[in-house]
Motif scaffolding. Sequence first.
Motif, PDB file in Angstrom:
ATOM      1  N   CYS A 189     -37.051 -21.578  14.963  1.00  0.00           N
ATOM      2  CA  CYS A 189     -36.804 -23.015  14.811  1.00  0.00           C
ATOM      3  C   CYS A 189     -35.352 -23.429  15.069  1.00  0.00           C
ATOM      4  O   CYS A 189     -35.087 -24.581  15.360  1.00  0.00           O
ATOM      5  CB  CYS A 189     -37.238 -23.478  13.425  1.00  0.00           C
ATOM      6  SG  CYS A 189     -36.138 -22.963  12.082  1.00  0.00           S
TER       7      CYS A 189
ATOM      8  N   CYS B  29     -30.979 -16.690   9.432  1.00  0.00           N
ATOM      9  CA  CYS B  29     -32.158 -15.924   9.013  1.00  0.00           C
ATOM     10  C   CYS B  29     -32.246 -14.570   9.682  1.00  0.00           C
ATOM     11  O   CYS B  29     -32.955 -13.692   9.200  1.00  0.00           O
ATOM     12  CB  CYS B  29     -33.435 -16.719   9.263  1.00  0.00           C
ATOM     13  SG  CYS B  29     -33.853 -16.941  11.013  1.00  0.00           S
TER      14      CYS B  29
ATOM     15  N   CYS C  95     -31.409 -22.952  11.176  1.00  0.00           N
ATOM     16  CA  CYS C  95     -30.494 -22.288  10.240  1.00  0.00           C
ATOM     17  C   CYS C  95     -29.196 -21.858  10.907  1.00  0.00           C
ATOM     18  O   CYS C  95     -28.509 -20.972  10.390  1.00  0.00           O
ATOM     19  CB  CYS C  95     -31.182 -21.072   9.625  1.00  0.00           C
ATOM     20  SG  CYS C  95     -31.473 -19.748  10.824  1.00  0.00           S
TER      21      CYS C  95
HETATM   22  S1  FES Z   1     -34.371 -19.804  13.178  1.00  0.00           S
HETATM   23 FE1  FES Z   1     -35.767 -20.755  11.801  1.00  0.00          FE
HETATM   24  S2  FES Z   1     -34.909 -20.369   9.859  1.00  0.00           S
HETATM   25 FE2  FES Z   1     -33.634 -19.300  11.210  1.00  0.00          FE
END
Ligand code: FES
Length: 84
Positions: free
Chosen positions: A51, A66, A54
């Motif tokens: 995603c 992450c 983070c």
């Molecule tokens: S890339 Fe999705 S939480 Fe780290």
Amino acid sequence: MKRGCFLWRGEPVAFGDGESIAIALTKAGMRDLSTGGDGGGSRYFCGIGACQNCLVVVDGAVVEACLTPASDGLDVAALGGRHE
Ligand code: FES
């Protein structure tokens, strides 16, 4: 369990053996990874690098919190600012 400490926005954060930066920050109660601190920015979401929510700056490089192992002495900052 080995433990260490890195800096998040200039403040020490402890971590356990094998923890990512995102896990250590979450365990420390820091879920907003943005500079604003209003919860509307970067955060730990998917946990698998998909995603890109983070993203943080570690020793000058943009990385996924992450996927990045916590390590003793790292200087971790929010995107767009250092120690804001
Ligand atoms: S890339 Fe999705 S939480 Fe780290």
